[in-house]
Design an enzyme around this catalytic site. Structure first.
Site, PDB file in Angstrom:
ATOM      1  N   ASP A   1     -19.683 -19.550 -15.112  1.00  0.00           N
ATOM      2  CA  ASP A   1     -18.417 -19.229 -14.473  1.00  0.00           C
ATOM      3  C   ASP A   1     -18.437 -19.885 -13.093  1.00  0.00           C
ATOM      4  OD1 ASP A   1     -16.167 -18.112 -13.388  1.00  0.00           O
ATOM      5  OD2 ASP A   1     -16.724 -16.041 -13.770  1.00  0.00           O
TER       6      ASP A   1
ATOM      7  N   GLY B 222     -14.921 -18.188  -9.301  1.00  0.00           N
ATOM      8  CA  GLY B 222     -13.546 -17.820  -8.945  1.00  0.00           C
ATOM      9  C   GLY B 222     -13.283 -16.333  -9.054  1.00  0.00           C
TER      10      GLY B 222
ATOM     11  N   ASP C 192     -10.963 -21.893  -9.846  1.00  0.00           N
ATOM     12  CA  ASP C 192      -9.583 -21.409  -9.916  1.00  0.00           C
ATOM     13  C   ASP C 192      -9.421 -20.192  -9.030  1.00  0.00           C
ATOM     14  OD1 ASP C 192     -11.211 -19.736 -11.470  1.00  0.00           O
ATOM     15  OD2 ASP C 192      -9.544 -19.107 -12.724  1.00  0.00           O
TER      16      ASP C 192
ATOM     17  N   GLN D 169      -4.082 -20.028 -15.839  1.00  0.00           N
ATOM     18  CA  GLN D 169      -3.718 -18.840 -15.072  1.00  0.00           C
ATOM     19  C   GLN D 169      -2.215 -18.564 -15.256  1.00  0.00           C
ATOM     20  OE1 GLN D 169      -5.553 -16.598 -13.627  1.00  0.00           O
ATOM     21  NE2 GLN D 169      -7.553 -17.583 -13.561  1.00  0.00           N
TER      22      GLN D 169
ATOM     23  N   ASP E  38     -16.608 -13.379 -23.481  1.00  0.00           N
ATOM     24  CA  ASP E  38     -17.730 -12.835 -22.713  1.00  0.00           C
ATOM     25  C   ASP E  38     -17.258 -11.561 -22.036  1.00  0.00           C
ATOM     26  OD1 ASP E  38     -17.733 -13.158 -19.388  1.00  0.00           O
ATOM     27  OD2 ASP E  38     -16.197 -14.298 -20.432  1.00  0.00           O
TER      28      ASP E  38
ATOM     29  N   HIS F 273     -28.994  -2.972 -28.455  1.00  0.00           N
ATOM     30  CA  HIS F 273     -28.139  -2.501 -29.544  1.00  0.00           C
ATOM     31  C   HIS F 273     -26.702  -2.991 -29.375  1.00  0.00           C
ATOM     32  CE1 HIS F 273     -25.786  -0.055 -32.244  1.00  0.00           C
ATOM     33  NE2 HIS F 273     -25.026   0.212 -31.200  1.00  0.00           N
TER      34      HIS F 273
END
Length: 376
Positions: free
Chosen positions: A92, A95, A146, A194, A271, A340
């Site tokens: 990442d 941002g 961004d 965005q 994610d 888990h």
């Protein structure tokens, strides 16, 4: 980096594919465990590989830049070697972290000046420097810099922010294409769509991003407090406009139900910190629903955590035992619960892929959304 589509669902926009990187293949749809500072919390790399069966994990530019720092990462030969992870990594751009530092950062055309959450020191991120930092980290997939807008957000601000993000994207692309990777393998740059929750802005952003013709594309600025229905509506709009032959990544999402709905809307990559963060607080996601392991009802329940899929910890440890560890604040509790939950997320996206290939994804998805959303 190459993306190959293998199958499409007839009743939805779901698709199955494979993403080819220099560090290996990634079967999509896929969930990516978050390893913010070079570690997926409470999980060994060996467990990520053999128990969770993670195919790609995340690192974070902001956190890795501050600690351990670029000097250490470059000396180690990049993040892969530093942390002992041989599969793909995505970073990442930082941002979102800058967005979360609203009280201690200043945004301008040039970039962002912010204060470290560690020691208060001041730093500057620009589109160019963020590309350079991600070259030093060495992720297989790097994200454009961004601005992530909050929810709710005035339309005028969302538009101004989106346009700034687009100007930054052009600078990211120029810098990225003018530089080389540092460790002998190729990296790919993903732009980010965005536009907050405004349809016309999301459509404009999706068209702009698609026109850049990068190896993959991401959708950001969702899962920041808006209702799930709005998130799905914006995702649906954007996936109609992003190229079908490129992977689509919905950033920061989400619950098991969110992921299943996202897959149905044409998303390939996800994610979220939820499986590990919630695990540390005693929440388990299972094939039958959501378990709060602290509850009294599990005190004498000696059945496995979840026998609905093949996972070592899920079938070896009982609910009663994990409840005991959690209430006793034993470190093993966070380890078991994290492994888990991540194993469940990877199993769920793997099942989705199988159902897409089999041709019955949509009916299966409707049943699974109901199951994984209920509280047990």
């Amino acid at each position: 980096m190459k993306f190959k589509l293998q199958a499409k669902d007839q009743a939805s926009k779901a698709r199955a594919g494979v993403l080819l990187t220099d560090h290996g293949e990634i079967e999509t749809p896929i969930f990516m465990p978050v390893g913010t500072a070079g570690t997926v919390k409470a999980v060994h790399q060996r467990e990520l590989t053999y128990d969770v069966k993670a195919q790609i994990i995340l690192g974070n530019t902001y956190h890795l830049y501050l600690r351990p720092g670029l000097e250490v990462l470059e000396a180690a030969g990049g993040l892969h070697k530093f942390m002992g992870w041989s599969a793909p990594i995505l970073t990442d751009s930082g941002g979102y972290q800058v967005f979360s530092l609203a009280e201690s950062r200043k945004i301008s055309e040039e970039g962002v000046v912010f204060q470290s959450h560690i020691d208060g020191s001041r730093h500057h991120f620009s589109p160019e420097s963020v590309m350079d930092i991600q070259r030093s980290i060495g992720a297989d997939i790097v994200m454009a810099f961004d601005e992530c807008t909050p929810y709710p957000c005035e339309r005028s601000y969302a538009k101004t922010s989106m346009e700034l993000t687009h100007r930054w994207l052009k600078r990211c692309i120029q810098r990225f294409d003018a530089t080389e990777g540092k460790y002998g393998y190729r990296q790919a740059l993903f732009p980010i769509v965005q536009g907050s929750t405004y349809k016309d802005l999301r459509q404009e952003a999706a068209r702009f991003v698609a026109d850049q013709e990068r190896e993959g594309n991401a959708i950001g600025g969702l899962s920041v407090g808006e209702p799930a229905e709005l998130m799905y509506e914006m995702t649906d709009l954007v996936t109609d406009l992003l190229p079908a032959d490129k992977p689509r990544y919905l950033m920061g999402v989400g619950t098991p139900a969110n992921i299943l709905e996202g897959i149905a809307l044409g998303i390939d990559m996800f994610d979220c910190v939820m499986p590990t963060r919630n695990a540390r607080n005693g929440m388990l996601f299972t094939s039958e629903g959501i378990v709060n392991i602290r509850n009294e009802k599990w005190k004498m329940d000696f059945s496995p955590l979840d026998s609905g899929f093949q996972s070592y910890v899920s079938n070896f440890y009982s609910k009663s035992y994990l409840r005991h560890l959690t209430l006793s604040k034993e470190m093993l509790a966070a380890q078991i619960a994290s492994i888990h939950n991540l194993s469940f997320y990877l199993w769920l996206t793997g099942q989705a892929k199988e159902r897409i290939k089999a041709g019955d994804f949509f009916s299966w998805k409707k049943q699974m959304v109901e199951k994984v959303s209920r509280r047990l």
